[in-house]
Design an enzyme around this catalytic site. Sequence first.
Site, mmCIF file in Angstrom:
data_model
loop_
_atom_site.group_PDB
_atom_site.id
_atom_site.type_symbol
_atom_site.label_atom_id
_atom_site.label_comp_id
_atom_site.label_asym_id
_atom_site.label_seq_id
_atom_site.Cartn_x
_atom_site.Cartn_y
_atom_site.Cartn_z
ATOM 1 N N LYS A 1 0.923 -1.197 0.066
ATOM 2 C CA LYS A 1 -0.054 0.019 -0.068
ATOM 3 C C LYS A 1 0.810 1.299 0.036
ATOM 4 O O LYS A 1 1.747 1.103 0.594
ATOM 5 C CB LYS A 1 -0.818 0.131 1.296
ATOM 6 C CG LYS A 1 -1.977 0.948 1.225
ATOM 7 C CD LYS A 1 -3.097 0.331 0.270
ATOM 8 C CE LYS A 1 -4.566 0.548 0.702
ATOM 9 N NZ LYS A 1 -5.609 -0.299 0.169
ATOM 10 N N ASP B 1 -6.748 4.157 -4.379
ATOM 11 C CA ASP B 1 -7.645 3.963 -3.193
ATOM 12 C C ASP B 1 -8.146 5.183 -2.794
ATOM 13 O O ASP B 1 -8.534 5.932 -3.831
ATOM 14 C CB ASP B 1 -6.289 3.584 -2.154
ATOM 15 C CG ASP B 1 -6.763 2.929 -0.829
ATOM 16 O OD1 ASP B 1 -7.248 1.736 -0.720
ATOM 17 O OD2 ASP B 1 -6.851 3.871 0.299
HETATM 18 N N1 GLU Z 1 -7.546 0.008 -2.845
HETATM 19 C C1 GLU Z 1 -8.185 -1.106 -3.011
HETATM 20 C C2 GLU Z 1 -8.324 -2.129 -1.742
HETATM 21 O O1 GLU Z 1 -8.000 -1.539 -0.602
HETATM 22 C C3 GLU Z 1 -7.798 -2.017 -4.249
HETATM 23 C C4 GLU Z 1 -6.378 -2.480 -4.240
HETATM 24 C C5 GLU Z 1 -6.083 -3.039 -5.573
HETATM 25 O O2 GLU Z 1 -6.731 -3.050 -6.674
HETATM 26 O O3 GLU Z 1 -4.894 -3.396 -5.805
HETATM 27 O O4 GLU Z 1 -8.554 -3.097 -1.750
#
Ligand code: GLU
Length: 417
Positions: free
Chosen positions: A106, A146
């Site tokens: 992340k 996100d």
């Molecule tokens: N930000 C989204 C999550 O928290 C998607 C992450 C992604 O698609 O890699 O799951």
Amino acid sequence: MSGETNPFESLQEQIDDASAHLDVDTDVIERLKNPERVLETNLTFELDDGSLETIRAYRSQFNGDRGPYKGGIRYHPAVSRDEVKALSGWMVYKCAVVDIPYGGGKGGIVVDPTDYSEEELERLTRAFAKELRPLIGEDRDIPAPDVNTGQREMNWIKDTYETLENTTAPGVITGKALDSGGSEGRVEATGRSTALAARETFDWLGDSIEGKTVAVQGYGNAGSVTAYLLGDLGAEVVAVSDSSGGIHDPHGLDARAVKRHKAETGSVSGYGDCEALTNEELLTLDVDLLVPAALENAIDADLATEVKADVIAEAANGPLTPDADDVLADRDVWIVPDIFANSGGVTVSYFEWVQNRQRFHWTEERVNEELERVITESFDGIVDAYETHDLPNLRTAAYVVAIERVADAYEQAGNWP
Ligand code: GLU
């Protein structure tokens, strides 16, 4: 977000709770509670008036035992090192519980994007992409949207990466616009999984989502899509909110019309003839299903004593503090955990990446069918663990399934110094 509960400590507590029911070596569990590495960097970019600004940013690569690191990048003033570490850990267990071949990562920039012009945000995003370039890659670490990021930012990151690498590599990032290699169904995917997860939970409880009243906290992409898809499944959305406050209509809201109102005016407030209410009032409204779809720690132990919903489906990551979890469990409120409920986003990211690697475009129907299969099968796996191991709640069951998969991958890889 309450400043008291550290989301990284929440993640570690969740892993400990599940580990107590697992036969995994404590040394391995220790590894699974901590990130492999965290990039902390300062991005300098030019403002429109020619001056420079320097802003902090992070990327945490939590665990890569099951595949490339995977997870979004958020732009928010409350981003911190520990928040990014927690979010990257949740990605590991999210990918594992739905059994897609990724680890977890992340990223985040400590910024309120509404303070900057589009040109400034592009320069900031490209500065971050330049810092990320040695760490990311189609088989290494694959960012995605996100909070406060979307197709626009993903397209900039893809272009920066491809330009610097002198290649085409659309699978280096997911959540792109369709013409830049994005997937059908990706924008709706997080909300779709939350709605499907809620439907599966009511069915499992011998009930039905049809006719259930719903309150949704947070009306960004995840919250708004969950709201209108729950409406499509026959539920009645009676209240929604965003950071400006909430709106309530006991006769039901047209969730798509509220989304249009927010797009036009910047907030849900002022829609129709609704009664105004605070976020706290929304979270304690007398509804069947509550969907927290904003940030971490939306519900703490105090507020949990006031929650009246029978089921909570977590569209956000980490919306309940561990103390709130305990209070709600004592009060027999069912919690559909974030790592499962909102997993549709990363699942369709995985489909996008597969399509990018194959240079082949799936129909929206195929994407949605495959997503529904992943969600229903994963729910069955969680329920099976819950019932077979006599676990205290669905969150622990989801972690038991996920931790076992990550630990197995680590142990099967054998020894490496
Ligand atoms: N930000 C989204 C999550 O928290 C998607 C992450 C992604 O698609 O890699 O799951």
